[in-house]
Design a protein around this motif. Structure first.
Motif, PDB file in Angstrom:
ATOM      1  N   MET A 220       0.735  -1.411  -0.119  1.00  0.00           N
ATOM      2  CA  MET A 220       0.276  -0.065   0.601  1.00  0.00           C
ATOM      3  C   MET A 220       0.719   1.281  -0.118  1.00  0.00           C
ATOM      4  SD  MET A 220      -2.183  -1.171   2.752  1.00  0.00           S
ATOM      5  CE  MET A 220      -4.077  -0.022   2.607  1.00  0.00           C
ATOM      6  N   LYS A 221       0.996   2.069  -0.733  1.00  0.00           N
ATOM      7  CA  LYS A 221       1.707   2.882  -1.142  1.00  0.00           C
ATOM      8  C   LYS A 221       1.107   4.489  -1.008  1.00  0.00           C
ATOM      9  CE  LYS A 221       3.188   6.514  -3.660  1.00  0.00           C
ATOM     10  NZ  LYS A 221       2.790   8.067  -4.308  1.00  0.00           N
ATOM     11  N   PHE A 222       1.439   5.441   0.284  1.00  0.00           N
ATOM     12  CA  PHE A 222       0.395   6.338   0.364  1.00  0.00           C
ATOM     13  C   PHE A 222       1.324   8.004  -0.712  1.00  0.00           C
ATOM     14  CE2 PHE A 222      -1.514   3.720   2.819  1.00  0.00           C
ATOM     15  CZ  PHE A 222      -2.960   3.422   2.622  1.00  0.00           C
ATOM     16  N   GLY A 223       0.700   8.570  -1.349  1.00  0.00           N
ATOM     17  CA  GLY A 223       1.522  10.229  -1.865  1.00  0.00           C
ATOM     18  C   GLY A 223       1.551  10.644  -0.420  1.00  0.00           C
ATOM     19  N   GLY A 224       2.220  11.944  -1.123  1.00  0.00           N
ATOM     20  CA  GLY A 224       2.388  13.144  -0.224  1.00  0.00           C
ATOM     21  C   GLY A 224       0.874  13.769   0.324  1.00  0.00           C
ATOM     22  N   SER A 225       0.002  14.191  -0.349  1.00  0.00           N
ATOM     23  CA  SER A 225      -1.131  14.357   0.200  1.00  0.00           C
ATOM     24  C   SER A 225      -1.778  13.495   1.068  1.00  0.00           C
ATOM     25  CB  SER A 225      -1.432  14.597  -1.102  1.00  0.00           C
ATOM     26  OG  SER A 225      -2.158  13.555  -1.887  1.00  0.00           O
ATOM     27  N   SER A 226      -1.895  12.431   1.103  1.00  0.00           N
ATOM     28  CA  SER A 226      -2.018  11.166   1.747  1.00  0.00           C
ATOM     29  C   SER A 226      -1.075  11.012   2.983  1.00  0.00           C
ATOM     30  CB  SER A 226      -1.780   9.515   0.901  1.00  0.00           C
ATOM     31  OG  SER A 226      -3.316   9.825  -0.077  1.00  0.00           O
TER      32      SER A 226
ATOM     33  N   VAL B 183       3.237  -0.592   3.900  1.00  0.00           N
ATOM     34  CA  VAL B 183       3.484   0.140   3.893  1.00  0.00           C
ATOM     35  C   VAL B 183       4.605   1.545   2.684  1.00  0.00           C
ATOM     36  CG1 VAL B 183       2.700   2.426   4.482  1.00  0.00           C
ATOM     37  CG2 VAL B 183       0.847   0.729   4.797  1.00  0.00           C
ATOM     38  N   VAL B 184       4.303   1.869   2.026  1.00  0.00           N
ATOM     39  CA  VAL B 184       5.584   2.885   1.588  1.00  0.00           C
ATOM     40  C   VAL B 184       4.842   3.945   1.530  1.00  0.00           C
ATOM     41  CG1 VAL B 184       6.352   3.213  -0.346  1.00  0.00           C
ATOM     42  CG2 VAL B 184       6.380   0.604  -0.449  1.00  0.00           C
ATOM     43  N   VAL B 185       5.282   5.289   1.942  1.00  0.00           N
ATOM     44  CA  VAL B 185       5.206   6.053   2.315  1.00  0.00           C
ATOM     45  C   VAL B 185       5.910   7.477   1.275  1.00  0.00           C
ATOM     46  CG1 VAL B 185       3.995   5.961   4.401  1.00  0.00           C
ATOM     47  CG2 VAL B 185       6.493   6.380   4.470  1.00  0.00           C
ATOM     48  N   SER B 186       5.152   8.553   0.593  1.00  0.00           N
ATOM     49  CA  SER B 186       6.197   9.658   0.678  1.00  0.00           C
ATOM     50  C   SER B 186       6.425  10.457   1.760  1.00  0.00           C
ATOM     51  CB  SER B 186       4.864  10.355  -0.736  1.00  0.00           C
ATOM     52  OG  SER B 186       5.265   9.636  -1.692  1.00  0.00           O
ATOM     53  N   ALA B 187       6.664  11.622   1.134  1.00  0.00           N
ATOM     54  CA  ALA B 187       7.518  12.256   2.387  1.00  0.00           C
ATOM     55  C   ALA B 187       5.937  13.488   2.497  1.00  0.00           C
ATOM     56  CB  ALA B 187       8.536  13.448   1.109  1.00  0.00           C
ATOM     57  N   MET B 188       5.969  14.134   3.962  1.00  0.00           N
ATOM     58  CA  MET B 188       4.612  14.882   4.115  1.00  0.00           C
ATOM     59  C   MET B 188       4.309  15.811   3.119  1.00  0.00           C
ATOM     60  SD  MET B 188       5.030  14.513   8.609  1.00  0.00           S
ATOM     61  CE  MET B 188       3.367  14.957   8.279  1.00  0.00           C
TER      62      MET B 188
ATOM     63  N   ARG C 126      11.687  12.141  -8.820  1.00  0.00           N
ATOM     64  CA  ARG C 126      10.966  12.542  -8.535  1.00  0.00           C
ATOM     65  C   ARG C 126       9.796  11.793  -9.082  1.00  0.00           C
ATOM     66  NH1 ARG C 126      10.179  17.796  -6.359  1.00  0.00           N
ATOM     67  NH2 ARG C 126       8.956  16.946  -5.230  1.00  0.00           N
ATOM     68  N   GLY C 127       8.487  11.851  -8.069  1.00  0.00           N
ATOM     69  CA  GLY C 127       7.666  11.157  -8.057  1.00  0.00           C
ATOM     70  C   GLY C 127       7.849   9.271  -7.555  1.00  0.00           C
ATOM     71  N   GLY C 128       8.903   9.443  -6.971  1.00  0.00           N
ATOM     72  CA  GLY C 128       9.552   7.687  -7.264  1.00  0.00           C
ATOM     73  C   GLY C 128       9.318   6.976  -6.597  1.00  0.00           C
ATOM     74  N   SER C 129       8.194   7.265  -5.081  1.00  0.00           N
ATOM     75  CA  SER C 129       7.419   5.920  -4.472  1.00  0.00           C
ATOM     76  C   SER C 129       6.436   5.555  -5.227  1.00  0.00           C
ATOM     77  CB  SER C 129       6.918   7.031  -3.605  1.00  0.00           C
ATOM     78  OG  SER C 129       8.031   7.956  -2.608  1.00  0.00           O
ATOM     79  N   ASP C 130       6.253   5.335  -6.260  1.00  0.00           N
ATOM     80  CA  ASP C 130       5.217   4.427  -6.834  1.00  0.00           C
ATOM     81  C   ASP C 130       6.022   3.948  -7.329  1.00  0.00           C
ATOM     82  OD1 ASP C 130       3.523   6.572  -7.039  1.00  0.00           O
ATOM     83  OD2 ASP C 130       3.183   7.016  -8.439  1.00  0.00           O
ATOM     84  N   LEU C 131       7.653   3.789  -7.806  1.00  0.00           N
ATOM     85  CA  LEU C 131       8.158   2.694  -8.286  1.00  0.00           C
ATOM     86  C   LEU C 131       8.810   1.692  -7.205  1.00  0.00           C
ATOM     87  CD1 LEU C 131      10.427   0.743 -10.141  1.00  0.00           C
ATOM     88  CD2 LEU C 131      11.366   3.437  -9.851  1.00  0.00           C
ATOM     89  N   THR C 132       9.214   2.305  -6.138  1.00  0.00           N
ATOM     90  CA  THR C 132       9.048   1.889  -5.291  1.00  0.00           C
ATOM     91  C   THR C 132       8.374   0.889  -4.162  1.00  0.00           C
ATOM     92  OG1 THR C 132      10.208   3.626  -4.050  1.00  0.00           O
ATOM     93  CG2 THR C 132      10.005   1.926  -2.261  1.00  0.00           C
ATOM     94  N   ALA C 133       7.107   1.125  -4.756  1.00  0.00           N
ATOM     95  CA  ALA C 133       6.102   0.257  -4.312  1.00  0.00           C
ATOM     96  C   ALA C 133       6.087  -0.865  -5.470  1.00  0.00           C
ATOM     97  CB  ALA C 133       4.666   1.048  -4.369  1.00  0.00           C
ATOM     98  N   SER C 134       6.343  -0.312  -6.518  1.00  0.00           N
ATOM     99  CA  SER C 134       5.696  -1.590  -7.132  1.00  0.00           C
ATOM    100  C   SER C 134       7.222  -2.454  -7.527  1.00  0.00           C
ATOM    101  CB  SER C 134       6.357  -0.552  -8.557  1.00  0.00           C
ATOM    102  OG  SER C 134       6.238  -1.848  -9.900  1.00  0.00           O
ATOM    103  N   LEU C 135       8.359  -1.723  -7.230  1.00  0.00           N
ATOM    104  CA  LEU C 135       9.248  -2.853  -6.000  1.00  0.00           C
ATOM    105  C   LEU C 135       9.369  -4.024  -5.937  1.00  0.00           C
ATOM    106  CD1 LEU C 135      12.511  -0.983  -6.932  1.00  0.00           C
ATOM    107  CD2 LEU C 135      12.300  -2.191  -8.509  1.00  0.00           C
ATOM    108  N   VAL C 136       8.773  -3.318  -4.072  1.00  0.00           N
ATOM    109  CA  VAL C 136       8.091  -4.067  -3.277  1.00  0.00           C
ATOM    110  C   VAL C 136       7.992  -5.053  -3.607  1.00  0.00           C
ATOM    111  CG1 VAL C 136       7.677  -3.616  -0.827  1.00  0.00           C
ATOM    112  CG2 VAL C 136       8.696  -2.271  -1.660  1.00  0.00           C
ATOM    113  N   GLY C 137       6.578  -4.465  -4.823  1.00  0.00           N
ATOM    114  CA  GLY C 137       5.459  -5.804  -4.782  1.00  0.00           C
ATOM    115  C   GLY C 137       5.701  -6.723  -5.554  1.00  0.00           C
ATOM    116  N   ALA C 138       6.955  -6.525  -6.739  1.00  0.00           N
ATOM    117  CA  ALA C 138       7.748  -7.492  -6.772  1.00  0.00           C
ATOM    118  C   ALA C 138       8.447  -8.390  -6.431  1.00  0.00           C
ATOM    119  CB  ALA C 138       8.523  -6.984  -8.295  1.00  0.00           C
TER     120      ALA C 138
END
Ligand code: ADP
Ligand code: ASP
Ligand code: MG
Length: 465
Positions: free
Chosen positions: A4-10, A34-39, A204-216
């Motif tokens: 579960m990845k939560f972006g900056g606004s989340s 859980v993968v989180v972005s910066a606040m 920039r925006g790389g937290s999505d990639l982290t989530a996908s890497l972790v998933g794989a």
């Protein structure tokens, strides 16, 4: 296991993090990682601080850093009970002291390298992941913190490092599953380290990639990208009022949309997920009941030709003309070698016998590029252009899409058109000033009669939690 990845606004504030805890708590039996972005906008703020420090404005850099420190302490204070607040506050103080040292170092050096940029920008996710972990614990969600830099291994291209897949997957598979028995594993997105252990970031925006890497890496059942919109929409809601939510979309379509500007997903995100066949969901952390968008491996049929329109602003268009090169072979190679040398990706290309028009997104090396091209061609540059990209698997099967695009865009000056090699996109370049009008007209043309099996109006108003 799910990711579960939560972006900056989340995770921008204490109430937002409380909402996240509720969403995660409701899914504990699926063993979430859980993968989180910066606040909020912390990454931007850190980059401004770094630039101010290296640019000689040390006092301003330190002021801005103190403000960021205060903001983090305040939100953290609202999340943890007094008994455990001391420990978290001490940890945050420690990280801000390190940041202060880095800022002072930069102001002495007066130089900002990609490596030191990463050292600073990595703190956004390092801070948020520790705050979220402690917040979860305080809210009764068992959690354990994992430093992402120990598992996401990258090359040395600081500020846009690429993962070393083999090493990363090996570490993720070895380290994460046993940790899930101690509760929800919480880690920062975006950050990693080189094999030598130097902190790096995935762009920039790389937290999505982290989530996908972790998933794989952990062979998750599902990857959930939680953000501030209901899913992949038929157009960017910041540009077009009234887009539809796309209920299901193929990996190929989602990748194309991401590449051409649908920021809701980072362009490289889908690849690790595709390779392992893991479904990706985009969901809204403010409206967790909305079903979101499901990204799947197979083609998704819809009656409509297109699934969505993506767009990118601030595009630079180059027209490269050489009459001397008329019919000469090697012209294109010479041109592209220049872009390659300056590590500048080209998005769209159109050629005639004596000219080439192309677009670039990143104009940082434009002066060098035009200087070199001018040695063998005439170059004109038009800044502030926009690319609009109509994406859908049906485009390749349906005749007449280009003529519909032209008809819809009749009042707008179209500077370039191209059907991507993938055949599932049709892109046009228009002046930046025409972008909003062009998106509205294309949307009217292609989504006036949306297939209810795939598209659903975005509900506005009350936030259902
Ligand atoms: P996060 O902080 O969660 O990673 P981002 O800001 O990176 O969120 O991405 C979400 C944003 O993407 C939305 O607020 C929206 O403005 C933008 N966006 C652009 N195109 C689209 C689209 N086609 N569908 C949904 N969102 C889009
Ligand atoms: N915090 C990083 C950024 O703002 C990464 C991310 O949020 O995905 O770019
Ligand atoms: Mg994002």
């Amino acid at each position: 296991m799910i990711v579960m990845k939560f972006g900056g606004s989340s995770v921008e504030s204490a109430p937002a993090i409380r909402r996240v805890a509720g969403i995660v708590a409701a899914r504990l039996e699926r063993r979430p990682v859980v993968v989180v972005s910066a606040m909020g906008r912390t990454t931007n703020r850190l980059l401004v601080i770094a630039a101010a420090a290296a640019g000689g404005d040390r006092a301003r850099a330190l002021d801005l850093l103190r403000e960021l420190h205060r903001d983090h302490m305040r939100e953290a204070g609202e999340l943890v009970r007094a008994a455990s607040a001391g420990e978290l506050h001490a940890r945050l103080d420690e990280m801000f002291l390190e940041l202060e040292d880095l800022v002072k170092g930069l102001s002495v050096l007066g130089e900002l390298t990609p490596r030191s940029t990463d050292a600073i920008s990595s703190y956004g996710e390092r801070l948020s992941s520790e705050i979220v972990t402690r917040a979860f614990e305080n809210l009764g969600v068992p959690a354990t913190h994992l430093d992402a830099r120990g598992v996401i291994v990258t090359d040395h291209r600081h500020t846009q490092a690429a993962p070393l897949y083999h090493e990363t997957y090996e570490r993720l598979a070895r380290i994460i599953p046993p940790l899930t028995s101690h509760g929800v594993v919480v880690m920062g997105g975006f950050i990693g380290s080189t094999l030598e252990g130097v902190t790096s970031t995935l762009g920039r925006g790389g937290s999505d990639l982290t989530a996908s890497l972790v998933g794989a890496g952990i062979r998750a059942d599902e990857i959930q990208i939680w953000t501030d919109v209901d899913g992949m929409l038929t157009a960017d809601p910041r540009i077009f009022a009234g887009p539809y939510r796309v209920k299901t979309i193929s990996f190929a379509e989602a990748a194309e949309l991401a590449y051409f500007g649908a920021k809701v997903l980072h362009p490289s995100t889908v690849l690790p997920a595709i390779e392992s066949g893991i479904p990706v969901l985009i969901l809204n952390s403010r409206r967790p009941k909305v079903a979101g968008t499901r990204i799947v491996r197979e083609t998704v049929h819809a009656d409509n030709v297109a699934k969505a329109i993506a767009c990118k602003r601030d595009i630079t268009l180059l027209n490269i003309v050489s009459t001397r090169m008329l019919m000469a072979h090697g012209f294109l190679r010479r041109i592209f070698e220049v872009f390659d040398r300056y590590e500048t990706p080209v998005d769209m290309v159109a050629t005639s016998e004596v000219s080439v028009s192309l677009t670039i997104d990143n104009a940082a090396r434009l002066d060098d590029i035009t200087r070199e091209l001018s040695a063998f061609a005439e170059v004109s540059v038009e800044r502030d252009q926009a690319i609009l990209c109509l994406v859908g698997e049906n485009i390749r099967r349906t005749p007449g899409v280009a003529s519909r695009v032209f008809r819809a865009l009749e009042p707008v000056n179209v500077l370039m058109i191209s059907q991507g090699a993938s055949l599932l996109n049709l892109s046009v370049v228009v002046a930046g000033a025409d972008l909003v009008r062009a998106v509205e007209r294309l949307h009217d043309e292609f989504f006036s009669n949306p297939d209810p099996a795939i598209f659903e109006p975005v509900q506005t108003g009350a936030v259902a939690v």
